[in-house]
Write an enzyme that holds these catalytic residues in place. Structure first.
Site, mmCIF file in Angstrom:
data_model
loop_
_atom_site.group_PDB
_atom_site.id
_atom_site.type_symbol
_atom_site.label_atom_id
_atom_site.label_comp_id
_atom_site.label_asym_id
_atom_site.label_seq_id
_atom_site.Cartn_x
_atom_site.Cartn_y
_atom_site.Cartn_z
ATOM 1 N N PRO A 60 0.723 3.685 -1.619
ATOM 2 C CG PRO A 60 -0.992 1.992 -1.939
ATOM 3 C CD PRO A 60 -0.541 3.400 -2.257
ATOM 4 C CD1 TRP A 61 4.802 -1.329 -0.219
ATOM 5 C CD2 TRP A 61 3.906 -3.039 -1.410
ATOM 6 N NE1 TRP A 61 4.580 -2.361 0.517
ATOM 7 C CE2 TRP A 61 3.901 -3.464 -0.053
ATOM 8 C CE3 TRP A 61 3.111 -3.956 -2.112
ATOM 9 C CZ2 TRP A 61 3.373 -4.543 0.543
ATOM 10 C CZ3 TRP A 61 2.842 -5.131 -1.749
ATOM 11 C CH2 TRP A 61 2.841 -5.429 -0.413
ATOM 12 C CE LYS A 65 6.905 7.908 1.630
ATOM 13 N NZ LYS A 65 7.503 6.775 1.131
ATOM 14 N N PRO A 66 5.496 8.418 -2.905
ATOM 15 C CG PRO A 66 6.820 8.062 -4.769
ATOM 16 C CD PRO A 66 6.462 8.944 -3.802
ATOM 17 C CB SER A 67 5.564 2.603 -1.711
ATOM 18 O OG SER A 67 6.575 1.479 -1.178
ATOM 19 C CB SER A 123 -0.482 -0.938 6.735
ATOM 20 O OG SER A 123 0.402 -0.062 7.476
ATOM 21 C CD GLU A 148 -8.142 2.201 0.558
ATOM 22 O OE1 GLU A 148 -8.323 1.240 1.056
ATOM 23 O OE2 GLU A 148 -7.382 2.051 -0.524
ATOM 24 C CB CYS A 182 -7.286 -3.097 0.692
ATOM 25 S SG CYS A 182 -5.711 -2.225 1.234
ATOM 26 C CD GLU A 240 -4.663 -5.623 4.687
ATOM 27 O OE1 GLU A 240 -5.322 -5.621 3.573
ATOM 28 O OE2 GLU A 240 -3.946 -4.872 5.295
#
Length: 485
Positions: A158-159, A183-185, A235, A256, A291, A387
């Site tokens: 995630p970012w 793969k990153p955000s 998410s 996660e 999170c 969230e």
């Protein structure tokens, strides 16, 4: 990194495949935005099927030899990775902070040293695996248990903590003998590519590969037939999509996902002001884009007014600023879409709720949002149930332990929570009853490499960190020998 003049002249980021930087064959790009200014400063590839295929081919080829290395051999290399992270910490810090806007001081103190420690922990954990004792459970037969790497692992990060979440995924996977395509955000790929470059100076070619891209790229990574396992931090919606995709060919899945952490404050807390200050920090750190953030306070009705006043004071005194501000606790929200999402909650705030402080954007440049406390919310309000992922702390009251447990557990998430009390028995009862994978007592948000992190319900399944995290990247094989004459 260069200062942009025109988008066509911006520096272009590259993938990292088979031990070297590689231009994406897709020839498609998107802007990488500096969230402190809202302006583009890099161009990132939108990798396509050919790029993902190349990464998986490299990872599959590398798996043949990497999976045969001894735990000691892998450990030695991971220790060298940790050393390299420390030696080049300034490069990683600059890459991450420019890309996320988080203050350099916080990154240098709280993240990069910890990333190195995670690699060191998993280097050691790889050499100390434990399991059932070999033995004769049937006459004339000896059983042996083998722990084996799963194969090539596809990962999506995630970012909010781009480098740290990559490390949480990479370190156990490699320690277990797997190879990785990650793969990153699309909004925060820079530090992950830099990390791959640094790791590539230590690891064999193809062991760790990075493909940069958008959601379609992520779907290609998750759905690729070479991946024996897929792991994502993201998410709930993204996790569900990954699980559905993985079901098509029965890939192992590690998720996660989101959280809505309850912070249960009882009326026997000895120092409410100190507790409020600690909770404000845990709720606002990283602009609440965490999170596990202490975002959902449940305070006993007897001390609500005193605690709420202390929390508002702590939040209002919290400093936000850009990456150069050494005194800032947090920087901007990550992207324009996230700013719009957070602001939207305050356009729809219910009439019975009261914004005690904050609730608005700061300035008109970048994506900064004020530290915020919202009181008077009810259990079914969207700020309680969903969230926000911003610097927003909500406050509700409860009457007794049973009411606190019902409200704390009355959400779809089950990642983390905390209990604040001076009564040891109460702390033990509450930690048992709270339906969350991590429960802190009289603190909130610390992590250590040795202890697991992961949730229940819509927060996903699988564990990061600890030996539990390592075991998630291993498969178990039973071998039985006939030993009779």
């Amino acid at each position: 990194m260069t200062t942009p003049v025109e988008n066509s002249e911006l520096t272009r980021l590259r993938n990292y495949v088979n031990g070297e930087l590689a231009d994406a064959k897709s020839a498609r790009f998107s802007d990488v935005i500096d969230p402190c200014t809202g302006e583009a400063y890099l161009r990132a590839p939108i990798s396509g099927a050919e790029d993902v295929e190349a990464a998986y081919a490299a990872a599959a080829a590398a798996f043949e030899s990497w999976s045969q290395t001894t735990p000691g051999e892998r450990a030695n290399l991971l220790l060298k990775v940790a050393d390299a992270i420390e030696a080049r910490a300034e490069e990683l810090n600059e890459a991450e902070c420019r890309n996320t806007g988080k203050p350099r001081a916080r990154m240098a103190e709280d993240e990069t040293p910890v990333a190195a420690d995670h690699f060191r922990f998993f280097a050691g954990a790889a050499r100390t695996l434990e399991g059932p004792t070999s033995g004769e459970f049937l006459a004339d037969h000896t059983s042996v248990i083998r722990h084996e790497p799963i194969g090539v692992v596809g990962q999506v990060t995630p970012w909010n903590y781009p480098m740290m979440m990559a490390v949480w995924k990479i370190a156990p996977a490699l320690a277990a003998g797997n190879t990785v395509v990650l793969k990153p955000s699309d909004t925060t790929p820079v530090s992950t590519v830099k990390l791959a470059e640094i790791m590539g100076e230590v690891l064999p070619k193809g062991v760790f590969n990075v493909v940069v891209g958008d959601r379609e790229t992520g779907a290609l990574v998750v759905g690729h037939p070479t991946a024996a396992m897929v792991a994502i931090t993201g998410s709930v919606g993204a996790g569900m999509a990954v699980a559905k995709s993985a079901a098509d060919d029965l890939k192992r899945v590690h998720l996660e996902l989101g959280g809505k952490a309850p912070v249960v404050v009882f009326d026997d807390v000895k120092d409410l002001k100190a507790a409020a200050e600690a909770i404000a920090t845990a709720g606002l750190y990283n602009a609440g884009q965490d999170c596990t953030a202490a975002c959902r306070v449940l305070v006993h009705e007897n001390v609500h007014d005193e605690f709420a006043a202390a929390l508002v004071e702590a939040a209002a005194n919290t400093r936000t600023g850009d990456l150069s501000d050494e005194e800032a606790l947090y920087g901007p929200l990550n992207n324009a879409g996230q700013l719009e999402r957070v602001a939207g909650f305050f356009e729809r705030v219910p009439g019975h709720a009261k914004v005690l402080t904050g609730g608005h954007r700061i300035g008109d440049k970048g994506y900064f949002f004020a530290p915020t406390v919202v009181d008077g919310l009810q259990q079914d309000d969207e700020m309680v149930q969903n969230e926000v992922f911003g610097p927003v702390i909500t406050v509700q009251t409860f009457s007794d332990e049973a009411d606190a447990v019902a409200k704390a557990n009355g959400v779809k998430y089950g990642l983390s929570g905390s209990v604040w009390t001076s009564d040891h028995g109460r702390a033990m009862r509450m930690s048992k009853k709270l339906d969350f994978g991590v429960v802190w007592v009289n603190t909130h948000i610390p992590f250590v490499s040795e202890m697991p992190h992961g949730g229940f319900k819509h927060s996903g399944y699988g564990k990061d960190l600890s030996v539990f995290g390592l075991h998630d990247y291993l498969r178990v094989k039973h071998v039985m020998h006939y030993i009779g004459e």
